[in-house]
Write an enzyme that holds these catalytic residues in place. Sequence first.
Site, mmCIF file in Angstrom:
data_model
loop_
_atom_site.group_PDB
_atom_site.id
_atom_site.type_symbol
_atom_site.label_atom_id
_atom_site.label_comp_id
_atom_site.label_asym_id
_atom_site.label_seq_id
_atom_site.Cartn_x
_atom_site.Cartn_y
_atom_site.Cartn_z
ATOM 1 N N ARG A 28 1.009 -1.102 -0.446
ATOM 2 C CA ARG A 28 -0.107 0.339 0.084
ATOM 3 C C ARG A 28 1.077 1.281 0.033
ATOM 4 N NH1 ARG A 28 -4.859 -0.018 2.519
ATOM 5 N NH2 ARG A 28 -4.584 1.861 2.813
ATOM 6 N N TYR A 35 -9.691 -5.520 2.449
ATOM 7 C CA TYR A 35 -8.801 -4.508 3.450
ATOM 8 C C TYR A 35 -9.710 -2.943 2.284
ATOM 9 C CZ TYR A 35 -5.411 -1.581 5.721
ATOM 10 O OH TYR A 35 -4.070 -0.654 5.840
ATOM 11 N N ARG A 40 9.819 5.310 -2.615
ATOM 12 C CA ARG A 40 10.259 6.016 -3.996
ATOM 13 C C ARG A 40 11.433 6.484 -4.401
ATOM 14 N NH1 ARG A 40 6.095 9.171 -2.444
ATOM 15 N NH2 ARG A 40 4.393 8.993 -3.674
ATOM 16 N N ARG A 91 -8.685 -6.253 13.023
ATOM 17 C CA ARG A 91 -8.675 -5.262 14.333
ATOM 18 C C ARG A 91 -9.166 -4.526 14.362
ATOM 19 N NH1 ARG A 91 -4.643 -6.755 16.315
ATOM 20 N NH2 ARG A 91 -3.696 -4.702 17.348
ATOM 21 N N ASP A 123 -9.939 0.750 0.483
ATOM 22 C CA ASP A 123 -10.716 1.806 0.567
ATOM 23 C C ASP A 123 -11.574 2.566 -0.515
ATOM 24 O OD1 ASP A 123 -7.752 2.349 1.927
ATOM 25 O OD2 ASP A 123 -6.677 2.686 0.255
ATOM 26 N N GLU A 162 -4.115 7.000 18.560
ATOM 27 C CA GLU A 162 -5.162 6.265 17.697
ATOM 28 C C GLU A 162 -4.006 5.179 18.251
ATOM 29 O OE1 GLU A 162 -5.242 5.862 13.373
ATOM 30 O OE2 GLU A 162 -4.690 3.807 13.369
ATOM 31 N N ARG A 180 -0.274 6.379 15.693
ATOM 32 C CA ARG A 180 -0.239 7.873 15.029
ATOM 33 C C ARG A 180 -1.567 9.169 15.800
ATOM 34 N NH1 ARG A 180 -2.708 5.922 9.393
ATOM 35 N NH2 ARG A 180 -4.691 4.891 10.124
HETATM 36 P P1 FAD Z 1 -18.483 0.965 6.041
HETATM 37 O O1 FAD Z 1 -18.205 2.351 6.244
HETATM 38 O O2 FAD Z 1 -17.571 -0.223 6.985
HETATM 39 O O3 FAD Z 1 -19.673 0.455 6.641
HETATM 40 C C1 FAD Z 1 -21.139 -0.480 6.547
HETATM 41 C C2 FAD Z 1 -21.611 -0.558 7.914
HETATM 42 O O4 FAD Z 1 -22.332 -1.380 8.008
HETATM 43 C C3 FAD Z 1 -21.463 0.546 8.975
HETATM 44 O O5 FAD Z 1 -22.312 1.764 9.495
HETATM 45 C C4 FAD Z 1 -21.964 -0.584 9.953
HETATM 46 O O6 FAD Z 1 -22.345 0.241 10.952
HETATM 47 C C5 FAD Z 1 -23.226 -1.521 8.699
HETATM 48 N N1 FAD Z 1 -23.732 -2.638 9.870
HETATM 49 C C6 FAD Z 1 -22.646 -3.178 9.795
HETATM 50 N N2 FAD Z 1 -23.818 -4.341 9.961
HETATM 51 C C7 FAD Z 1 -24.942 -4.127 10.376
HETATM 52 C C8 FAD Z 1 -26.322 -5.011 10.783
HETATM 53 N N3 FAD Z 1 -26.131 -5.720 10.594
HETATM 54 N N4 FAD Z 1 -27.471 -3.424 10.050
HETATM 55 C C9 FAD Z 1 -27.507 -2.977 9.889
HETATM 56 N N5 FAD Z 1 -26.063 -1.621 9.379
HETATM 57 C C10 FAD Z 1 -25.255 -3.090 9.871
HETATM 58 N N6 FAD Z 1 -10.132 5.161 3.509
HETATM 59 C C11 FAD Z 1 -9.731 5.471 2.113
HETATM 60 O O7 FAD Z 1 -10.138 5.543 1.167
HETATM 61 N N7 FAD Z 1 -8.262 6.165 2.847
HETATM 62 C C12 FAD Z 1 -8.837 6.516 4.342
HETATM 63 O O8 FAD Z 1 -7.609 7.351 4.586
HETATM 64 C C13 FAD Z 1 -9.184 5.404 4.742
HETATM 65 N N8 FAD Z 1 -8.999 5.124 5.912
HETATM 66 C C14 FAD Z 1 -9.496 4.751 7.321
HETATM 67 C C15 FAD Z 1 -8.831 4.112 8.397
HETATM 68 C C16 FAD Z 1 -9.288 3.764 9.325
HETATM 69 C C17 FAD Z 1 -8.911 3.739 10.916
HETATM 70 C C18 FAD Z 1 -10.404 2.835 8.487
HETATM 71 C C19 FAD Z 1 -10.763 1.557 9.422
HETATM 72 C C20 FAD Z 1 -10.868 2.782 7.378
HETATM 73 C C21 FAD Z 1 -10.261 3.725 6.682
HETATM 74 N N9 FAD Z 1 -10.942 3.550 5.056
HETATM 75 C C22 FAD Z 1 -9.923 4.405 4.159
HETATM 76 C C23 FAD Z 1 -11.224 2.329 4.151
HETATM 77 C C24 FAD Z 1 -12.710 3.314 4.075
HETATM 78 O O9 FAD Z 1 -13.320 3.242 5.522
HETATM 79 C C25 FAD Z 1 -13.820 2.466 3.622
HETATM 80 O O10 FAD Z 1 -13.072 1.646 2.665
HETATM 81 C C26 FAD Z 1 -15.631 2.452 3.628
HETATM 82 O O11 FAD Z 1 -15.438 2.689 4.838
HETATM 83 C C27 FAD Z 1 -15.612 1.614 2.739
HETATM 84 O O12 FAD Z 1 -17.242 1.312 3.162
HETATM 85 P P2 FAD Z 1 -18.206 0.182 3.402
HETATM 86 O O13 FAD Z 1 -19.913 0.649 3.129
HETATM 87 O O14 FAD Z 1 -17.449 -1.363 2.906
HETATM 88 O O15 FAD Z 1 -17.871 0.002 5.149
HETATM 89 N N1 UDP Z 2 3.205 0.841 7.812
HETATM 90 C C1 UDP Z 2 4.202 1.534 8.924
HETATM 91 N N2 UDP Z 2 5.457 1.899 9.679
HETATM 92 C C2 UDP Z 2 4.080 3.529 8.634
HETATM 93 C C3 UDP Z 2 3.867 3.748 8.048
HETATM 94 C C4 UDP Z 2 2.814 2.171 7.658
HETATM 95 O O1 UDP Z 2 4.974 0.771 8.933
HETATM 96 O O2 UDP Z 2 4.962 4.798 9.105
HETATM 97 C C5 UDP Z 2 2.690 -0.260 7.337
HETATM 98 C C6 UDP Z 2 1.851 -0.783 8.411
HETATM 99 O O3 UDP Z 2 2.038 -2.191 8.641
HETATM 100 C C7 UDP Z 2 0.831 -0.804 7.411
HETATM 101 C C8 UDP Z 2 1.188 -0.245 6.832
HETATM 102 O O4 UDP Z 2 2.245 0.050 5.931
HETATM 103 O O5 UDP Z 2 -0.317 -1.283 8.563
HETATM 104 C C9 UDP Z 2 -0.538 0.573 5.610
HETATM 105 O O6 UDP Z 2 -0.038 1.559 5.677
HETATM 106 P P1 UDP Z 2 -1.478 2.653 5.895
HETATM 107 O O7 UDP Z 2 -1.421 3.729 6.130
HETATM 108 O O8 UDP Z 2 -1.981 2.529 3.971
HETATM 109 O O9 UDP Z 2 -2.390 2.005 6.366
HETATM 110 P P2 UDP Z 2 -3.940 2.498 6.861
HETATM 111 O O10 UDP Z 2 -3.585 4.600 7.048
HETATM 112 O O11 UDP Z 2 -5.024 1.887 6.523
HETATM 113 O O12 UDP Z 2 -3.928 2.137 8.531
#
Ligand code: FAD
Ligand code: UDP
Length: 388
Positions: A178, A358, A182, A256, A360, A310, A287
């Site tokens: 991911r 996983y 560079r 997780r 995005d 976090e 972070r």
């Molecule tokens: P979700 O957003 O998880 O939506 C699923 C929904 O289903 C939830 O609201 C949940 O409450 C609902 N649900 C589950 N079970 C039930 C049930 N039984 N009944 C009713 N409702 C239910 N992506 C990026 O592109 N850039 C980022 O920087 C980025 N950062 C992230 C950081 C974190 C900490 C996390 C966890 C994810 C991150 N993502 C990021 C990923 C992004 O959150 C997901 O790609 C996106 O939310 C996926 O959408 P989804 O609809 O698949 O799932």
């Molecule tokens: N990672 C790392 N050091 C960093 C940032 C990321 O080792 O400073 C590794 C870590 O294993 C992480 C993965 O790269 O789970 C992907 O990072 P990313 O920032 O894409 O994760 P997310 O934003 O989805 O938590």
Amino acid sequence: MDMRDYDLIVVGAGFYGLTIAERAANELGRKVCVLERRTHIGGNSYSEKDPETGIEFHTYGSHLFHTNSEEIWDYLHKFTTFTSYRHRVVTVHQGKAYPMPIGLATICSFFGRYMSPTEARALIESQVAAEDFKTPANLEEKAISLIGRPLYDAFIKGYTKKQWQTDPKELPAGIITRLPVRFTFEDGYFSDKYEGLPTDGYTAIFERMIDSPLIDVKMGVDFFEIRKQIPAGKLIVYTGPLDRYFDYKAGALGWRTLDFEKEVVPVDDHQGTSVLNYADESVPYTRVHEFKHLHPERKYHPGKSVIYREYSRFASRSDEPYYPINTANDLKTLEAYKAMAEMEPNFITGGRLGSYKYLDMHQAIGAALKTFRGQIVPFFGRSQGEAA
Ligand code: FAD
Ligand code: UDP
């Protein structure tokens, strides 16, 4: 709530579920019921305003939008414009700050001298040559094959251990790819063609997606509690955890979860950037997010800032599942659930939880658009044909 009124039931109001709902309503004229367990729309991409400072914060951690897909970028422009924000991350290792992902600036600072791209490549190649694996088989080997062991030990090992609490030798190599590596001074976190943050925030996107008389969103409703009210044969798009749908019959998939410690700090600028990573295992969090830096174009009141520390840990069944771990055992369990999902009539499972991937945001939207074209459109084409 009479489920007979609807053509389609969508479980989950995240990007995946709402993309399906929006397309089914606006392109096919279908009546959609979205069931959402939480009390807000947007899933994990939801953002809200901090009541004390007015600062928009991302409830489930900073969400940075980026994509290479013109189709997805154009699709989202139906609901929002984007700012010109480009994400940059700084990581702290033994009290010193370095740019992340690893690029020439990180390499030169870490080894304490300027190197040209050719010199830096040669140094890393000589370090990789000293290793005894040939083809990288896991996260650790993959990372070392890209950056050599000294940089791995400094910037990846400790962070990954904190993030996954799993031996990096047991994690899939895909997690580390991911991050770009560079041999230039380019310092953006992503390399995608399109990047930015929604000008009015993420929640405004979701509000606009469901702004149709054909879409009803029922919040605070758990699908499993009202499942019996859904007539047989109704098409269901499910975006909750896949193992939960099948009552964990084939075992639990590993996830997780994260704990966020929110604080309103009495300073204008706490850390000088939106996300500061902590590479060392001795720091308990991975972070720190400072949300006002995500929107430098906004005028927030001075003197206060909102931060999140976090922390990452294994998810139990009552926790929010955030990151699929994807060990070899998980992948076997996933295959069993995929086979069960295929046997389930009029059932589509997708999104980050429903596909155990996983994803995005752009990938969740892209997968939903694909499912819409490949499965939803033919389904209604067929049922219309049958009715005629
Ligand atoms: P979700 O957003 O998880 O939506 C699923 C929904 O289903 C939830 O609201 C949940 O409450 C609902 N649900 C589950 N079970 C039930 C049930 N039984 N009944 C009713 N409702 C239910 N992506 C990026 O592109 N850039 C980022 O920087 C980025 N950062 C992230 C950081 C974190 C900490 C996390 C966890 C994810 C991150 N993502 C990021 C990923 C992004 O959150 C997901 O790609 C996106 O939310 C996926 O959408 P989804 O609809 O698949 O799932
Ligand atoms: N990672 C790392 N050091 C960093 C940032 C990321 O080792 O400073 C590794 C870590 O294993 C992480 C993965 O790269 O789970 C992907 O990072 P990313 O920032 O894409 O994760 P997310 O934003 O989805 O938590």
